[in-house]
Enzyme design. Structure first.
Site, mmCIF file in Angstrom:
data_model
loop_
_atom_site.group_PDB
_atom_site.id
_atom_site.type_symbol
_atom_site.label_atom_id
_atom_site.label_comp_id
_atom_site.label_asym_id
_atom_site.label_seq_id
_atom_site.Cartn_x
_atom_site.Cartn_y
_atom_site.Cartn_z
ATOM 1 N N ASP B 54 0.822 -1.213 0.000
ATOM 2 C CA ASP B 54 0.000 0.000 0.000
ATOM 3 C C ASP B 54 0.858 1.266 0.000
ATOM 4 O O ASP B 54 2.073 1.212 0.233
ATOM 5 C CB ASP B 54 -0.891 0.032 1.250
ATOM 6 C CG ASP B 54 -1.891 -1.108 1.262
ATOM 7 O OD1 ASP B 54 -2.078 -1.742 0.214
ATOM 8 O OD2 ASP B 54 -2.468 -1.352 2.333
ATOM 9 N N TYR B 112 5.593 -9.690 7.138
ATOM 10 C CA TYR B 112 5.612 -8.238 7.352
ATOM 11 C C TYR B 112 6.029 -7.963 8.795
ATOM 12 O O TYR B 112 5.857 -8.823 9.662
ATOM 13 C CB TYR B 112 4.208 -7.649 7.180
ATOM 14 C CG TYR B 112 3.718 -7.521 5.764
ATOM 15 C CD1 TYR B 112 3.871 -6.329 5.064
ATOM 16 C CD2 TYR B 112 3.065 -8.581 5.138
ATOM 17 C CE1 TYR B 112 3.384 -6.203 3.763
ATOM 18 C CE2 TYR B 112 2.585 -8.465 3.839
ATOM 19 C CZ TYR B 112 2.753 -7.266 3.161
ATOM 20 O OH TYR B 112 2.283 -7.134 1.882
#
Lengths: 268, 268
Positions: B54, B112
């Site tokens: 993103d 992540y």
């Protein structure tokens, strides 16, 4: 209520500053902090740090003292300073301290670290720096990845102890001499790199960056660990190692024997 | 010599980019890489990544593939790309790979991490962010320091496994569903902060930032670890946690089962 001594802990990004100490016509960390204090206190305030840091050098926990002329609440002053200071200078702690506390005279030990990013590049210096990853560009120095870390560690042990470090000094100050005690020099592996820690009772001008340059030369096989002792003993800046860039150097922490470390110490 | 498949590893600072994927009228990482490849190869080249990141999200080892129409030396192309790309997008590895390698389809696991800076602030959100130290401003999110890490770890264990994560998704994509498997969720202490690692076979849009927000709420005592399971099972975005800022989120690594990890993987 009269003036009261305060101890302050600071973290700063040195990139935009001509070092710690106030000098004419340049922006320094000390000058920036004193300007914020003057706005907060209404009168000029002089700050004394544990020592200077050079242009571009960072600090995670620089320690300083000053006398607050208002004698006000330290916590309130800390918040006021956070609002007045630019984002690249942060107060990480501020507390009352004894009137006798002196950030420079009472410091018994300082630790710096120097950050190396290891790259697989076989190319020249420019290609090596181009391989620095984005989050390390501002705080790491890139070197070829095939360093002999074991040789670097042997050389680090040679540097430990009480020596004349004239060979690792950029500028001589006859008044203060060139003999210092390095208590610990460590080469730590971190992901994709190395961090060189140097702890001592004091450091000469430019000393840690020359020390890091010396260890990198050893790691690259350009000197042997056995050559380091005799070279240092000659106490001359001949065959001196390269001084590595300031942006990868951090003043990590300062230790005091007589005064409690009240403000929090942060590693960031 | 015809077109040949290449595998590329990338590290990028997401701050200046509207995410990975090419979109009209904005600067994206994919668009930036494709523009550099077109300059290097002379014709348009389409790149496929392991997945989108993103806007504002960073990557330490994003993996992608493309077909080099020149079929030239990967090492030479890697150097050329380093020279053509901006400093906030770096190629950390580039190698030949089998024609069947597909960066998205073959990815079996991604990890992540989200970075939290713990501050002693008792003040509001603005005062808390003001306490971020300079070297963490761009890559950490500041939270009050008195988090219950043990409760966060219990909640993390509840999230592990195969679940419908609709409650931790910002946008639904009916075609792909909302069931995913989180293999590991870990809360690690780092100096002055926490790093939340999430490893899974896939992630929904905005999932890790909502997951981090959920764990922070648990750490602050606003939810109990015992409430997390039933809340997740309802699969609705009611009483949803806050989505934390993108700047503290890193795509760390992507694992492939069938293809050797030839290029170096760096943590920086």
């Amino acid at each position: 209520m009269g003036s009261q001594r305060r101890r302050v802990h600071l973290a700063y990004d040195g990139a935009a500053y001509s070092g710690w100490q106030v000098q004419p016509d340049v922006v320094t960390v000390q000058g920036t902090l004193e300007a914020a204090l003057e706005r907060a206190c209404g009168v000029p305030v002089r700050v004394t740090a544990s020592g200077r840091t050079d242009a571009g050098v960072h600090a995670l926990c620089q320690v300083a003292h000053f006398d607050d002329p208002t004698g006000g609440d330290p916590e309130r002053l800390r918040r006021r300073l956070l609002a007045l200071l630019p984002p690249d200078v942060r107060v990480t702690g501020l507390c009352a301290t004894s009137e006798g506390f002196h950030a420079r005279h009472d410091a018994v030990e300082k630790t710096y670290f120097y950050q190396l990013h290891l790259v697989a590049e076989a190319g020249g210096a420019r290609a090596i720096q181009a391989a620095l990853t984005p989050h390390r560009v501002r705080t790491f120095h890139a070197v070829p990845g095939n360093l002999d870390v074991s040789a670097m560690r042997r050389a680090a042990r040679v540097l430990e102890g009480r020596h004349d470090f004239a060979a690792l000094s950029k500028v001589m100050d006859p008044a203060r001499g060139t003999v210092r005690t390095l208590r610990r020099v460590r080469v730590l592996r971190i992901p994709g790199g190395l961090r060189i820690f140097a702890t001592g009772d004091g450091f000469l001008y430019g000393m840690v960056r020359l020390l890091a340059g010396l260890l990198v030369e050893v790691g690259r096989g350009r000197r042997t660990p056995e050559q380091v002792g005799p070279w240092l003993a000659r106490a001359e800046r001949v065959q001196c190692p390269p001084s590595l860039p300031a942006r990868a150097l951090f003043l990590w922490r300062v230790r005091y024997a007589r005064h409690a470390e009240a403000p929090p110490r942060l590693l960031s």
